[in-house]
Scaffold this motif. Structure first.
Motif, PDB file in Angstrom:
ATOM      1  N   PRO A   1       0.667  -1.247   0.099  1.00  0.00           N
ATOM      2  CA  PRO A   1      -0.038  -0.052  -0.142  1.00  0.00           C
ATOM      3  C   PRO A   1       0.762   1.200  -0.123  1.00  0.00           C
ATOM      4  CG  PRO A   1      -0.753  -1.587   1.482  1.00  0.00           C
ATOM      5  CD  PRO A   1       0.669  -1.938   1.141  1.00  0.00           C
ATOM      6  N   VAL A   2       1.810   1.181   0.641  1.00  0.00           N
ATOM      7  CA  VAL A   2       2.801   2.366   0.784  1.00  0.00           C
ATOM      8  C   VAL A   2       3.314   2.689  -0.708  1.00  0.00           C
ATOM      9  CG1 VAL A   2       5.187   3.433   1.558  1.00  0.00           C
ATOM     10  CG2 VAL A   2       3.548   2.065   3.139  1.00  0.00           C
ATOM     11  N   ARG A   3       3.710   1.614  -1.480  1.00  0.00           N
ATOM     12  CA  ARG A   3       4.243   2.061  -2.868  1.00  0.00           C
ATOM     13  C   ARG A   3       3.344   2.448  -3.756  1.00  0.00           C
ATOM     14  NH1 ARG A   3       7.463  -3.112  -1.704  1.00  0.00           N
ATOM     15  NH2 ARG A   3       5.503  -4.213  -2.822  1.00  0.00           N
TER      16      ARG A   3
ATOM     17  N   ALA B   1       0.123  15.955  -0.829  1.00  0.00           N
ATOM     18  CA  ALA B   1      -0.167  15.472   0.541  1.00  0.00           C
ATOM     19  C   ALA B   1      -1.876  15.108   0.366  1.00  0.00           C
ATOM     20  CB  ALA B   1       0.004  16.716   1.488  1.00  0.00           C
ATOM     21  N   ARG B   2      -2.599  15.801  -0.318  1.00  0.00           N
ATOM     22  CA  ARG B   2      -3.949  15.655  -0.260  1.00  0.00           C
ATOM     23  C   ARG B   2      -4.301  14.255  -0.940  1.00  0.00           C
ATOM     24  NH1 ARG B   2      -8.056  14.141   0.377  1.00  0.00           N
ATOM     25  NH2 ARG B   2     -10.183  15.009   0.185  1.00  0.00           N
TER      26      ARG B   2
ATOM     27  N   ILE C   1       4.463  10.442   8.617  1.00  0.00           N
ATOM     28  CA  ILE C   1       5.949  11.026   8.607  1.00  0.00           C
ATOM     29  C   ILE C   1       6.009  11.446   7.064  1.00  0.00           C
ATOM     30  CG2 ILE C   1       8.213  10.159   7.974  1.00  0.00           C
ATOM     31  CD1 ILE C   1       8.081   7.990  10.192  1.00  0.00           C
ATOM     32  N   ILE C   2       5.351  10.774   6.115  1.00  0.00           N
ATOM     33  CA  ILE C   2       5.371  11.178   4.626  1.00  0.00           C
ATOM     34  C   ILE C   2       4.756  12.516   4.747  1.00  0.00           C
ATOM     35  CG2 ILE C   2       4.707  11.066   2.188  1.00  0.00           C
ATOM     36  CD1 ILE C   2       4.879   7.863   2.906  1.00  0.00           C
ATOM     37  N   SER C   3       3.531  12.720   5.005  1.00  0.00           N
ATOM     38  CA  SER C   3       3.044  14.030   5.131  1.00  0.00           C
ATOM     39  C   SER C   3       3.525  15.261   5.901  1.00  0.00           C
ATOM     40  CB  SER C   3       1.439  14.160   5.741  1.00  0.00           C
ATOM     41  OG  SER C   3       0.607  12.739   4.847  1.00  0.00           O
TER      42      SER C   3
END
Length: 227
Positions: free
Chosen positions: A14-16, A162-163, A210-212
């Motif tokens: 799901p991350v990829r 981000a959205r 973390i990514i956001s």
């Protein structure tokens, strides 16, 4: 698998996919947002306010409403859906492309509004100076307006990314939640919580935070004008 252990194979899929969908959709939203914002910030016409309100609707409508409308528009019973299926020999619904479309729709208002503010803040005399020297509208846009709105462009792209990364409702409606195919981080978290797997839910939650955070932090970096 022990629910207290992280299944790294299941974790990364799901991350990829989320990063892939967010990157592609933010690029598409940026291109559309820049083009539309440029035209809208330079033209005044009857019904402009109504049109701009329509552009901003996905930002305030419930994601499930956006998803339902996209499902009606792109479903296998719709003219557009049948046309797409005839061309690509596969329906767009319940594919990762459907997730991209949903993300573009929900990210566009943020990109558009940010770019419109960026273009509106440009000194018109600079653009007029370019025109007086023989530059056409494309050259004015390419060499004057876009560079001067560079900060807004960066912010628009990051906010759109981000959205798109956090999109859930519309994606679930038209792309579904197929592991390894259309399952993004938000939908994976939903399934993990529903099945009582708190460990995986926390792992995906931490990853998207973390990514956001990193993406939003980039928009907060000070901008130093060159002397």
């Amino acid at each position: 698998m022990n629910v207290n252990e992280i299944d790294w194979t299941a974790f990364w899929s799901p991350v990829r996919l989320s990063l892939q969908v967010a990157l592609l959709s933010s690029v598409v939203a940026a291109v559309l947002g820049i083009a539309v914002a440029w035209k809208m910030s330079r033209r005044s016409f009857r019904g402009k306010v109504v049109l701009e309100t329509a552009f901003m609707l996905p930002l305030v409508l419930p994601p499930t409403v956006v998803g339902f409308l996209l499902l009606v528009l792109l479903g296998r019973k719709s003219v557009l859906g049948q046309w797409i299926e005839a061309i690509f020999s596969a329906p767009v619904i319940f594919s990762w492309w459907a997730a991209v479309i949903a993300s573009v729709v929900v990210a566009f208002p943020l990109v558009y509004q940010t770019m419109k503010s960026g273009f509106s803040g440009i000194d018109g005399d600079l653009e007029d100076a370019g025109r007086s020297m023989g530059a056409n509208e494309w050259q004015v846009f390419r060499y004057i307006s876009l560079p001067l709105a560079g900060r807004a462009l960066m912010t628009a792209f990051i906010l759109g990314f981000a959205r798109a990364l956090g999109e859930f409702g519309a994606t679930l409606m038209i792309a579904g939640n197929i592991p390894g195919k259309t399952q993004t981080i938000p939908t994976a978290i939903y399934v993990a919580v529903d099945s009582g797997n708190q460990t995986m839910a926390w792992a995906w939650t931490v990853s998207i935070i973390i990514i956001s955070f990193i993406m939003l932090l980039l928009t907060r970096q000070p901008h130093h004008d060159k002397a």
